[in-house]
Design a protein around this motif. Sequence first.
Motif, PDB file in Angstrom:
ATOM      1  N   GLU A  28       0.817  -1.213   0.000  1.00  0.00           N
ATOM      2  CA  GLU A  28       0.000   0.000   0.000  1.00  0.00           C
ATOM      3  C   GLU A  28       0.852   1.266   0.000  1.00  0.00           C
ATOM      4  N   ASN A  29       2.039   1.194   0.565  1.00  0.00           N
ATOM      5  CA  ASN A  29       2.910   2.364   0.592  1.00  0.00           C
ATOM      6  C   ASN A  29       3.435   2.726  -0.791  1.00  0.00           C
ATOM      7  N   GLN A  30       3.238   1.845  -1.763  1.00  0.00           N
ATOM      8  CA  GLN A  30       3.696   2.099  -3.130  1.00  0.00           C
ATOM      9  C   GLN A  30       2.534   2.370  -4.091  1.00  0.00           C
ATOM     10  N   PHE A  31       1.328   2.534  -3.564  1.00  0.00           N
ATOM     11  CA  PHE A  31       0.175   2.721  -4.440  1.00  0.00           C
ATOM     12  C   PHE A  31       0.252   4.029  -5.233  1.00  0.00           C
ATOM     13  N   ASP A  32       0.873   5.071  -4.676  1.00  0.00           N
ATOM     14  CA  ASP A  32       0.967   6.318  -5.437  1.00  0.00           C
ATOM     15  C   ASP A  32       1.789   6.117  -6.703  1.00  0.00           C
ATOM     16  N   PHE A  33       2.877   5.365  -6.596  1.00  0.00           N
ATOM     17  CA  PHE A  33       3.653   5.059  -7.800  1.00  0.00           C
ATOM     18  C   PHE A  33       2.853   4.177  -8.747  1.00  0.00           C
ATOM     19  N   ALA A  34       2.167   3.175  -8.208  1.00  0.00           N
ATOM     20  CA  ALA A  34       1.393   2.251  -9.047  1.00  0.00           C
ATOM     21  C   ALA A  34       0.325   3.002  -9.838  1.00  0.00           C
ATOM     22  N   ARG A  35      -0.350   3.954  -9.209  1.00  0.00           N
ATOM     23  CA  ARG A  35      -1.397   4.716  -9.910  1.00  0.00           C
ATOM     24  C   ARG A  35      -0.787   5.523 -11.065  1.00  0.00           C
ATOM     25  N   THR A  36       0.358   6.141 -10.818  1.00  0.00           N
ATOM     26  CA  THR A  36       1.002   6.928 -11.865  1.00  0.00           C
ATOM     27  C   THR A  36       1.453   6.037 -13.014  1.00  0.00           C
ATOM     28  N   ALA A  37       1.993   4.863 -12.685  1.00  0.00           N
ATOM     29  CA  ALA A  37       2.424   3.935 -13.725  1.00  0.00           C
ATOM     30  C   ALA A  37       1.244   3.468 -14.570  1.00  0.00           C
ATOM     31  N   ALA A  38       0.112   3.207 -13.923  1.00  0.00           N
ATOM     32  CA  ALA A  38      -1.076   2.770 -14.668  1.00  0.00           C
ATOM     33  C   ALA A  38      -1.581   3.872 -15.594  1.00  0.00           C
ATOM     34  N   LEU A  39      -1.549   5.107 -15.126  1.00  0.00           N
ATOM     35  CA  LEU A  39      -1.963   6.228 -15.969  1.00  0.00           C
ATOM     36  C   LEU A  39      -1.074   6.353 -17.205  1.00  0.00           C
ATOM     37  N   ALA A  40       0.173   5.898 -17.094  1.00  0.00           N
ATOM     38  CA  ALA A  40       1.109   5.965 -18.212  1.00  0.00           C
ATOM     39  C   ALA A  40       1.022   4.744 -19.125  1.00  0.00           C
ATOM     40  N   GLY A  41       0.085   3.838 -18.853  1.00  0.00           N
ATOM     41  CA  GLY A  41      -0.114   2.695 -19.735  1.00  0.00           C
ATOM     42  C   GLY A  41       0.554   1.412 -19.299  1.00  0.00           C
ATOM     43  N   LEU A  42       0.958   1.341 -18.031  1.00  0.00           N
ATOM     44  CA  LEU A  42       1.599   0.128 -17.524  1.00  0.00           C
ATOM     45  C   LEU A  42       0.655  -0.628 -16.593  1.00  0.00           C
ATOM     46  N   VAL A  43       0.702  -1.952 -16.664  1.00  0.00           N
ATOM     47  CA  VAL A  43       0.060  -2.783 -15.657  1.00  0.00           C
ATOM     48  C   VAL A  43       0.989  -2.783 -14.445  1.00  0.00           C
ATOM     49  N   ALA A  44       0.520  -2.230 -13.331  1.00  0.00           N
ATOM     50  CA  ALA A  44       1.365  -2.047 -12.146  1.00  0.00           C
ATOM     51  C   ALA A  44       0.943  -3.018 -11.053  1.00  0.00           C
ATOM     52  N   VAL A  45       1.864  -3.855 -10.611  1.00  0.00           N
ATOM     53  CA  VAL A  45       1.563  -4.911  -9.645  1.00  0.00           C
ATOM     54  C   VAL A  45       2.488  -4.775  -8.440  1.00  0.00           C
ATOM     55  N   GLY A  46       1.900  -4.668  -7.269  1.00  0.00           N
ATOM     56  CA  GLY A  46       2.665  -4.675  -6.027  1.00  0.00           C
ATOM     57  C   GLY A  46       2.235  -5.843  -5.170  1.00  0.00           C
ATOM     58  N   PHE A  47       3.121  -6.299  -4.316  1.00  0.00           N
ATOM     59  CA  PHE A  47       2.756  -7.391  -3.409  1.00  0.00           C
ATOM     60  C   PHE A  47       3.500  -7.245  -2.093  1.00  0.00           C
ATOM     61  N   ASP A  48       2.935  -7.856  -1.050  1.00  0.00           N
ATOM     62  CA  ASP A  48       3.573  -7.869   0.263  1.00  0.00           C
ATOM     63  C   ASP A  48       4.555  -9.035   0.327  1.00  0.00           C
ATOM     64  N   ALA A  49       5.818  -8.734   0.558  1.00  0.00           N
ATOM     65  CA  ALA A  49       6.801  -9.794   0.764  1.00  0.00           C
ATOM     66  C   ALA A  49       6.442 -10.590   2.010  1.00  0.00           C
ATOM     67  N   ARG A  50       6.928 -11.801   2.095  1.00  0.00           N
ATOM     68  CA  ARG A  50       6.672 -12.605   3.293  1.00  0.00           C
ATOM     69  C   ARG A  50       7.199 -11.862   4.525  1.00  0.00           C
ATOM     70  N   GLY A  51       6.456 -11.985   5.623  1.00  0.00           N
ATOM     71  CA  GLY A  51       6.804 -11.258   6.837  1.00  0.00           C
ATOM     72  C   GLY A  51       6.287  -9.838   6.857  1.00  0.00           C
ATOM     73  N   HIS A  52       5.575  -9.437   5.800  1.00  0.00           N
ATOM     74  CA  HIS A  52       5.110  -8.064   5.675  1.00  0.00           C
ATOM     75  C   HIS A  52       3.624  -8.022   5.321  1.00  0.00           C
ATOM     76  N   GLY A  53       2.951  -6.966   5.753  1.00  0.00           N
ATOM     77  CA  GLY A  53       1.584  -6.686   5.334  1.00  0.00           C
ATOM     78  C   GLY A  53       0.647  -7.866   5.468  1.00  0.00           C
ATOM     79  N   GLU A  54      -0.179  -8.035   4.446  1.00  0.00           N
ATOM     80  CA  GLU A  54      -1.210  -9.070   4.476  1.00  0.00           C
ATOM     81  C   GLU A  54      -0.683 -10.455   4.143  1.00  0.00           C
ATOM     82  N   THR A  55       0.545 -10.550   3.674  1.00  0.00           N
ATOM     83  CA  THR A  55       1.110 -11.879   3.384  1.00  0.00           C
ATOM     84  C   THR A  55       1.436 -12.619   4.665  1.00  0.00           C
TER      85      THR A  55
END
Length: 245
Positions: free
Chosen positions: A46-73
């Motif tokens: 979630e801390n990278q969603f601002d970058f992901a939104r900008t990348a999507a606006l530029a025509g990229l499929v933007a995928v983030g995930f929580d590494a093991r030991g982090h977030g919802e993983t």
Amino acid sequence: MRVVHGQPPSETGRHHGLAWARFDPDPSRPAHGAVVILHGADSCKENQFDFARTAALAGLVAVGFDARGHGETGGELDGRVLDDVAAMCDRACGWLAGLADGPAAARLALRGSSMGGYLALVTAAEVGADAVVAVCPAGDEGLRRGLREGRFAFAVDRPAVELLLDRHGVHAAAAGLDVPLLLMHATGDLSVPVEQSRELAALAPQAKLVEMPGGHHQSIQHDGELTGVSVRFLTRALRASADRL
């Protein structure tokens, strides 16, 4: 008072036990690449969603995930971390194939910050990345020292991760990287000194280094202007890669 909410992910889910979120570009236009976003130690997707939104606006499929030991993983970070990056890259390319045409359907980039920058650099060749952005990238020595000194709060299988760090040095990875690399670093970073990126830039054959005067370890990650710089770098690199095919 007016409250503005950011665009939510296009889809969320789990893959190989990893919690992920995806932002799709405008469906009226074909996508021209995918970027897998790798967060830092003690952070989350979630801390990278601002970058992901900008990348999507530029025509990229933007995928983030929580590494093991982090977030919802959850769980603990262990020796599977490089395989996890590869698995999410495969998944991102699968999504991209349904949204892109021609050579663009296989164009992949990595964008990582801090620990994620280390992971982006050491996995880029294995996953076939066409471009890499590394923001204040941590090094294997710095990560090892942080683990031994107990600087991180995330759950970790320390022996397994230390073995991985022994086997995958960031300087060797940079020297062998034969695709465009953008390094971005704040000169005031006290967590990972800017000298780290300067060394990597000197080693990588196709490196560009952007230094932000002053700042701190998180400054660049959420700077709108520099986010734009990194997204434009990735889109140009992915388009150039597709044009060569």
